[in-house]
Design an enzyme around this catalytic site. Structure first.
Site, short mmCIF file in Angstrom:
data_model
loop_
_atom_site.label_atom_id
_atom_site.label_comp_id
_atom_site.label_asym_id
_atom_site.label_seq_id
_atom_site.Cartn_x
_atom_site.Cartn_y
_atom_site.Cartn_z
CG HIS A 6 19.65 -36.27 -7.15
ND1 HIS A 6 20.05 -37.58 -7.00
CD2 HIS A 6 20.78 -35.53 -7.15
CE1 HIS A 6 21.38 -37.62 -6.90
NE2 HIS A 6 21.84 -36.38 -7.00
CB CYS B 52 -0.87 0.04 1.24
SG CYS B 52 -1.87 -1.41 1.44
CG ASN C 219 1.39 0.30 4.28
OD1 ASN C 219 1.16 -0.89 4.14
ND2 ASN C 219 2.53 0.87 3.97
#
Ligand code: G6P
Length: 601
Positions: free
Chosen positions: A502, A2, A109
């Site tokens: 692998h 934000c 925020n």
């Protein structure tokens, strides 16, 4: 994450200033936005889902015509760009939010962690909620307390009940007052030469065109701005705080795109110079950090995202150059290791923004235990800088594209310097880095970009891209994957070359692009063998290497820079990621779902 912006002052076009400010904060990443303007006895509020794009003040005037007679002498307007956490991406959930009787309007925020408890309490008192956000509770709570007290005291009382990390700005219908508070998320106050003009934003570039004089709000501090000026207070003790005014040296142009279509390519190209700047560290400080590492009982390099991959590279650099083990932990995982930590532990935090919540949390953990903190930071004025015992600045200048590029190579350079300083070979490290910087300068030319462009054309429709590296270049294979994922949206994965057999090799089919990051060192023959294993299964091998090799279907040459190979090898991938993003019609500066500075955990 934000973005917050507020204007307080005499100018007649406050919303224009706020909209411009929000556009400058766009790089932080967001999904909706909104603005609020205080009129004589009310607020005008407008919110939208999506990007601000070309939306301008005149568009707003069409929605609600504003005449000067409606506005008080002191103009107060706030704005917000939201990156959704609590509640979906809707107009209702976008900020600003307001209280029941619209007495209070605010933007926020961060996260109010105990919002559900407060919400229940308010619902019992008859408050109804328009949004699903945690934010709205604060608006109602302040209004509730305004029944018994003034706006300022009501804000103080309400904030004393709120838990979590946040930055918040609040305005009230009946007072020409702007209040801002922070606990964990950045807020910076800009003070103009004109008497009584203030800006508040999550980041400096948002108001840099008006003023370079700033005051940083620290955690647990609030500022109350009214006609008599700005008063700073500690939110817990309510004691007055004297704030220093800092003059920012950045030039406005540094935070602008200039001739480039996007910040990302501008910042990639700036690596012609930024490496020189990063190397220009105080030798004394580098030695001080090396000494701290030597005397620590456990050094932990901590970072998130790209910075985390730089930390992983540091582990290899320290092993190879300094013959010393260091630990690497991602910021979000650090607290799970705290049982090993003591007051002799050393944390080296690597961060572009210095505001990443997960890395800040790691710092809090080590500080509580009495350990020391060194930070490698691009934003020297950040929260992390203020919490650190020693700061090594990246000096890369503002980095605005979400995908980190120039800050990454600067961080790598500083880690390289530190590794050399550990064995008293700082000069040797500096010489190598200066040579690398000059070779990067030669490499970054239009022909080089064209060569990578041809590759981008070839692989732009790929569904998967794999990247392999060994040793110093294994973390860069992981970083390459991040770069490609975040802006091209192509599925990309990095592996240690030796790990392919692998499991991951099962993913290779006809023409799957596989980038091999090759260094002219002890890992070379093995990574080429790994590339061959992929090619034998139909893979299309892109070699990023100082020398061509038979196994490569496409070769991107990089200079042979010895232990600086991670720095040079990542640059062509940055360019490739950028070009793929543009070809696929993505906005490389503001990739979907991502934020530049992640201020929530
Ligand atoms: C976000 C950004 C990444 C960055 C990471 C850490 O995820 O999108 O580019 O690497 O945060 O940020 P920092 O500012 O701490 O380096």
């Amino acid at each position: 994450m934000c973005g917050i912006f507020a204007y307080f002052g005499p100018q007649t076009n406050p919303l224009e200033i706020v909209i411009k400010g929000l556009k400058k904060l766009e790089y932080r990443g967001y999904d909706s936005w909104g603005v609020a303007l205080k009129t004589n006895n009310d607020f005008l509020i407008h919110k939208e889902v999506g990007k601000i794009g070309d939306f301008s003040f005149s568009d707003l005037q069409k929605i609600f015509p504003i005449s000067n007679s409606q506005l008080p002498i002191i103009k107060i307007a706030i704005g917000h760009s939201r990156w959704a956490t609590h509640g979906g991406v809707t107009e209702y959930n976008a900020h600003p939010h307001w209280s029941k009787n619209k007495e209070v309007v605010l933007c926020h925020n961060g996260i109010f962690e105990n919002y559900l408890k407060i919400k229940e309490k308010l619902i019992k008192k008859g408050y109804t909620f328009r949004s699903e956000t945690d934010t709205e509770v604060l608006a109602h709570l302040v209004e509730e307390y305004m029944h018994e007290s003034n706006f300022e005291n009501a804000v103080k009382k309400a904030l004393s009940e709120i838990e979590g990390r946040y930055a918040v700005i609040l305005i009230s219908k009946h007072e020409d007052k702007l209040i801002a508070a922070r606990r964990g998320s950045p807020l910076i106050i800009g003070k103009n030469g004109h008497d009584g003009e203030y800006f508040i934003a999550s980041d400096i570039p948002a108001f840099l065109e008006y003023t370079n004089k700033v005051q940083y709000l620290d955690d647990d501090e609030m500022v109350i701005i009214d006609v008599s000026g700005a008063r700073f207070e500690n939110m817990r003790t309510h004691e007055k705080v004297n704030k220093r005014i800092v003059e920012i040296e950045w030039k406005v142009e540094e935070a602008e795109k200039g001739e480039y279509p996007h910040f990302m390519i501008k910042e990639i190209m700036e690596q012609k110079n930024t490496l020189y700047r990063a190397i220009n560290q105080s030798a004394e400080k580098i030695h001080e950090v090396a000494k701290a590492i030597k005397s620590a009982r456990g050094t932990f390099f901590v970072g998130c995202g790209t910075a985390g991959k730089v930390c992983m590279t540091a582990e290899y650099l320290f092993s190879k150059i300094a013959k010393r083990h260091i630990n690497v932990i991602f910021g979000s995982e650090f607290k799970f290791h705290q049982d090993f930590l003591t007051d002799k532990s050393l944390l080296i935090s690597v961060s572009q923004s210095g505001e990443t919540a997960d890395s800040l949390e790691a710092i809090e953990v080590i500080k509580k235990l009495g350990g020391r903190v060194v930070s490698i930071l691009n934003n020297e004025a950040s929260t992390m800088a203020r919490l650190s015992d020693i700061v090594l600045p990246n000096k890369a200048g503002p980095e605005k594209a979400v995908a980190s590029t120039k800050a990454t190579t600067a961080q790598l350079a500083i880690c390289t310097l530190l590794a050399y300083a550990m064995v008293d070979k700082l000069d040797e490290g500096e010489k190598l880095l200066i040579k690398t910087a000059s070779q990067i300068n030669d490499m970054l030319n239009p022909r080089y970009e064209d060569h990578i462009y041809k590759l981008s054309e070839k692989i732009k429709s790929a569904e998967n891209i794999y990247i392999i590296g060994r040793g110093l270049n294994y973390p860069m294979a992981l970083e390459s994957a991040i770069k490609l994922q975040e802006v091209s949206y192509i599925h990309a994965q990095g592996f240690a070359g030796g790990e392919l057999k692998h499991g991951p090799i099962a993913l290779i089919s006809e023409n799957t692009p596989c980038i091999a990051l090759v260094a002219n060192d002890e890992s070379k023959s093995e990574i080429l063998s790994n590339a061959m294993e992929v090619k034998s299964r139909g893979g299309y091998i892109i070699g990023i290497s100082p020398e061509n090799a038979e196994v490569f279907d496409y070769w991107i040459k990089v200079p042979d820079c010895g232990n600086c190979s991670p720095i040079v090898n990542i640059i062509p991938v940055q360019i490739l990621a950028y070009q793929l993003a543009v070809m696929r019609e993505n906005n490389p500066d503001m990739p979907r779902n991502l934020a530049k500075s992640v201020t929530v955990k």
